[in-house]
Write an enzyme that holds these catalytic residues in place. Sequence first.
Site, PDB file in Angstrom:
ATOM      1  N   LYS A 106      18.505  66.318 -16.301  1.00 27.50           N
ATOM      2  CA  LYS A 106      17.874  65.003 -16.025  1.00 27.50           C
ATOM      3  C   LYS A 106      16.547  65.158 -15.308  1.00 27.50           C
ATOM      4  O   LYS A 106      15.612  64.394 -15.534  1.00 27.50           O
ATOM      5  CB  LYS A 106      18.811  64.095 -15.224  1.00 27.50           C
ATOM      6  CG  LYS A 106      19.048  64.551 -13.798  1.00 27.50           C
ATOM      7  CD  LYS A 106      20.408  64.231 -13.292  1.00 27.50           C
ATOM      8  CE  LYS A 106      20.943  65.455 -12.622  1.00 27.50           C
ATOM      9  NZ  LYS A 106      22.278  65.775 -12.698  1.00 27.50           N
ATOM     10  N   VAL A 133      22.416  62.173 -18.467  1.00 21.70           N
ATOM     11  CA  VAL A 133      22.665  60.908 -17.748  1.00 21.70           C
ATOM     12  C   VAL A 133      24.158  60.573 -17.784  1.00 21.70           C
ATOM     13  O   VAL A 133      24.719  60.290 -18.834  1.00 21.70           O
ATOM     14  CB  VAL A 133      21.848  59.745 -18.376  1.00 21.70           C
ATOM     15  CG1 VAL A 133      22.090  58.463 -17.612  1.00 21.70           C
ATOM     16  CG2 VAL A 133      20.367  60.085 -18.392  1.00 21.70           C
ATOM     17  N   GLY A 188      34.813  70.584  -5.006  1.00 22.25           N
ATOM     18  CA  GLY A 188      33.877  70.898  -6.082  1.00 22.25           C
ATOM     19  C   GLY A 188      33.127  69.676  -6.604  1.00 22.25           C
ATOM     20  O   GLY A 188      32.455  69.742  -7.623  1.00 22.25           O
ATOM     21  N   ASP A 202      18.930  61.813  -7.492  1.00 21.86           N
ATOM     22  CA  ASP A 202      19.676  62.072  -8.730  1.00 21.86           C
ATOM     23  C   ASP A 202      19.811  60.771  -9.535  1.00 21.86           C
ATOM     24  O   ASP A 202      19.567  60.749 -10.743  1.00 21.86           O
ATOM     25  CB  ASP A 202      21.062  62.635  -8.364  1.00 21.86           C
ATOM     26  CG  ASP A 202      21.951  62.818  -9.569  1.00 21.86           C
ATOM     27  OD1 ASP A 202      21.865  63.877 -10.213  1.00 21.86           O
ATOM     28  OD2 ASP A 202      22.726  61.887  -9.894  1.00 21.86           O
ATOM     29  N   LYS A 206      18.035  59.586 -13.377  1.00 28.83           N
ATOM     30  CA  LYS A 206      18.816  59.007 -14.488  1.00 28.83           C
ATOM     31  C   LYS A 206      18.330  57.599 -14.826  1.00 28.83           C
ATOM     32  O   LYS A 206      18.210  57.230 -15.995  1.00 28.83           O
ATOM     33  CB  LYS A 206      20.300  58.954 -14.093  1.00 28.83           C
ATOM     34  CG  LYS A 206      20.930  60.330 -13.935  1.00 28.83           C
ATOM     35  CD  LYS A 206      22.289  60.196 -13.271  1.00 28.83           C
ATOM     36  CE  LYS A 206      22.946  61.540 -13.055  1.00 28.83           C
ATOM     37  NZ  LYS A 206      24.147  61.455 -12.204  1.00 28.83           N
TER      38      LYS A 206
HETATM   39  N1  LIG Z   1      27.495  70.659 -13.160  1.00 28.07           N
HETATM   40  C1  LIG Z   1      27.591  69.410 -13.606  1.00 28.07           C
HETATM   41  O1  LIG Z   1      28.588  68.708 -13.405  1.00 28.07           O
HETATM   42  C2  LIG Z   1      26.481  68.838 -14.463  1.00 28.07           C
HETATM   43  C3  LIG Z   1      26.639  67.566 -15.053  1.00 28.07           C
HETATM   44  C4  LIG Z   1      25.618  67.050 -15.860  1.00 28.07           C
HETATM   45  C5  LIG Z   1      24.479  67.800 -16.051  1.00 28.07           C
HETATM   46  N2  LIG Z   1      24.345  69.029 -15.465  1.00 28.07           N
HETATM   47  C6  LIG Z   1      23.127  69.792 -15.716  1.00 28.07           C
HETATM   48  O2  LIG Z   1      23.452  70.942 -16.491  1.00 28.07           O
HETATM   49  C7  LIG Z   1      22.533  71.992 -16.197  1.00 28.07           C
HETATM   50  C8  LIG Z   1      23.310  73.251 -15.822  1.00 28.07           C
HETATM   51  O3  LIG Z   1      24.115  72.974 -14.686  1.00 28.07           O
HETATM   52  P1  LIG Z   1      25.235  74.005 -14.161  1.00 28.07           P
HETATM   53  O4  LIG Z   1      26.058  73.236 -13.198  1.00 28.07           O
HETATM   54  O5  LIG Z   1      25.888  74.685 -15.314  1.00 28.07           O
HETATM   55  O6  LIG Z   1      24.298  75.062 -13.383  1.00 28.07           O
HETATM   56  P2  LIG Z   1      24.663  76.552 -12.930  1.00 28.07           P
HETATM   57  O7  LIG Z   1      26.135  76.732 -12.848  1.00 28.07           O
HETATM   58  O8  LIG Z   1      23.822  76.850 -11.764  1.00 28.07           O
HETATM   59  O9  LIG Z   1      24.149  77.449 -14.162  1.00 28.07           O
HETATM   60  C9  LIG Z   1      22.789  77.727 -14.398  1.00 28.07           C
HETATM   61  C10 LIG Z   1      22.710  78.851 -15.401  1.00 28.07           C
HETATM   62  O10 LIG Z   1      21.322  79.098 -15.682  1.00 28.07           O
HETATM   63  C11 LIG Z   1      21.125  80.502 -15.710  1.00 28.07           C
HETATM   64  N3  LIG Z   1      19.727  80.838 -15.449  1.00 28.07           N
HETATM   65  C12 LIG Z   1      19.021  80.644 -14.309  1.00 28.07           C
HETATM   66  N4  LIG Z   1      17.765  81.120 -14.453  1.00 28.07           N
HETATM   67  C13 LIG Z   1      17.707  81.606 -15.711  1.00 28.07           C
HETATM   68  C14 LIG Z   1      16.692  82.280 -16.451  1.00 28.07           C
HETATM   69  N5  LIG Z   1      15.487  82.509 -15.927  1.00 28.07           N
HETATM   70  N6  LIG Z   1      16.969  82.675 -17.711  1.00 28.07           N
HETATM   71  C15 LIG Z   1      18.198  82.466 -18.253  1.00 28.07           C
HETATM   72  N7  LIG Z   1      19.202  81.852 -17.597  1.00 28.07           N
HETATM   73  C16 LIG Z   1      18.945  81.435 -16.341  1.00 28.07           C
HETATM   74  C17 LIG Z   1      22.061  81.051 -14.663  1.00 28.07           C
HETATM   75  O11 LIG Z   1      22.271  82.442 -14.900  1.00 28.07           O
HETATM   76  P3  LIG Z   1      23.326  83.322 -14.039  1.00 28.07           P
HETATM   77  O12 LIG Z   1      24.683  82.834 -14.472  1.00 28.07           O
HETATM   78  O13 LIG Z   1      23.079  84.712 -14.488  1.00 28.07           O
HETATM   79  O14 LIG Z   1      23.003  83.043 -12.617  1.00 28.07           O
HETATM   80  C18 LIG Z   1      23.302  80.185 -14.914  1.00 28.07           C
HETATM   81  O15 LIG Z   1      24.107  80.755 -15.926  1.00 28.07           O
HETATM   82  C19 LIG Z   1      21.613  71.433 -15.085  1.00 28.07           C
HETATM   83  O16 LIG Z   1      20.454  70.893 -15.667  1.00 28.07           O
HETATM   84  C20 LIG Z   1      22.455  70.314 -14.469  1.00 28.07           C
HETATM   85  O17 LIG Z   1      21.668  69.306 -13.856  1.00 28.07           O
HETATM   86  C21 LIG Z   1      25.321  69.559 -14.689  1.00 28.07           C
END
Ligand SMILES: NC(=O)c1ccc[n+]([C@@H]2O[C@H](COP(=O)([O-])OP(=O)(O)OC[C@H]3O[C@@H](n4cnc5c(N)ncnc54)[C@H](OP(=O)(O)O)[C@@H]3O)[C@@H](O)[C@H]2O)c1
Length: 428
Positions: A106, A133, A188, A202, A206
């Site tokens: 987002k 969103v 979590g 946040d 959205k």
């Molecule tokens: N978590 C939620 O509930 C949720 C809900 C809706 C939307 N989102 C969105 O979804 C997205 C991901 O969220 P997440 O919770 O999955 O985040 P996360 O757990 O922090 O995962 C981020 C990932 O990106 C990788 N990464 C970071 N820098 C990188 C690079 N330079 N090249 C390649 N990979 C790279 C990390 O690698 P490593 O594993 O090696 O560190 C990790 O695997 C975000 O935009 C977030 O706002 C999340």
Amino acid sequence: MKKMNIAIVGLGNIGSYLFKYLNENKRILTEKNNCTPNIIFVCAKNKNRRRNVNIKQGQWLNNYLDATKHKDIDIIVELIGGSDGPAKKLVFNALKNKKHVVTANKALIAKYGDQLAKIAEKNKVNLEFEAAVCGGLPIIRSLKEGLIANKISKIHGILNGTSNYILSSMDKQSKNFNEVLNNAKNLGYAEANPSADLSGEDVAAKLKILSSLCFNSFLNHNIYVEGIKDIDKTDIDNANKIGYKIKLLGYAELIKNKIYQRVHPTLIKKTSYVASIDGVLNAVIIDGVPVGQSIIQGEGAGPSATTSALVSDISSILRGNIKFPFSLSNKERKKLFFENISNRFFSAYLRFEVIDKPGILSNITNIFSKNKVSIKRLIQTPNKEKKSSSIIIISHKTKNDYLNKIIKEVIKKNYLKRKPKLIRIDED
Ligand SMILES: NC(=O)c1ccc[n+]([C@@H]2O[C@H](COP(=O)([O-])OP(=O)(O)OC[C@H]3O[C@@H](n4cnc5c(N)ncnc54)[C@H](OP(=O)(O)O)[C@@H]3O)[C@@H](O)[C@H]2O)c1
């Protein structure tokens, strides 16, 4: 059978869940979309990190930007996060190189969505962001497809599960803000750094995306944002006593050809639908013509709900459904005027904690009348032990500016024991 090749960049909470889901549901998705979703590459930052996913030989991509150049990749799923840095580079380059993009980011879309949509349109590829969103709520697809017939006048609701969990837990359990926040982290629901959730940023990201879809406009950054950091248990108990709940709400509304975007804690009647949405749930309410009022409610975040949205976007691409990212082509989107809320009218809850001395109440009520704000209800609760008094005032509807002037004026007085509170009331 037709197939499309997918690269997933980012294998964290969301990326690893999506990877597993697509592998386990490849057959049914192929049947439903008449096209196979085929993951050919995955990539994350640290190759050596232990991950709970089964990556095949040759599937790991060493440099995330290689995904944008590889001729066999059709769809890039960006799950890195952050408005700038690698996520920005990846998505800009992917679209420039005519790859379809699906993202849950987002922050990136709220900041660069207009530029990205222009490139996607020029290169006739999809830029899909349903997962950005409200996680599992199909709000973007509903606005672009299911509700396409409507002229929308208002969209509002609970767009952040973490803050809703905190407010509803403070209401239901006898715990203060910090205790509840720690619980949310342990379960979590809140990230280690929950600042964007608590500050309202946040929700703001959205809401900007939603209002541009509702009003056919470019993204607009004129938005009033206030988070929940200053809400305490006393406010929640006070609200209850007078028949309200406190919720962090986002609103985008069209009133007399002006658009207002605002995010702030709001007193909302206990009997209203929104007041009943507790815990990590999100709810979005859309007012449109001819549909009337439409409501979507559900899990706003987490790997499973977010994957539901990502798969919806991927499926749309598999079916060859290329649409403008913001519903309309770049030349049809409008540069609308977004008004500041200073001239909007609100009624409000104001709370003053003062030392218990004669004359203070009349001083405060004089400040109200000087600023042309009339009082609907006043509750004074003295605390003899602490030699203090709590004054709650519910105002009639008045200009936002006048309410702020009252706060500014009272802050200068030496009888205050703490910063006064101002929480707007939703009377609709
Ligand atoms: N978590 C939620 O509930 C949720 C809900 C809706 C939307 N989102 C969105 O979804 C997205 C991901 O969220 P997440 O919770 O999955 O985040 P996360 O757990 O922090 O995962 C981020 C990932 O990106 C990788 N990464 C970071 N820098 C990188 C690079 N330079 N090249 C390649 N990979 C790279 C990390 O690698 P490593 O594993 O090696 O560190 C990790 O695997 C975000 O935009 C977030 O706002 C999340």
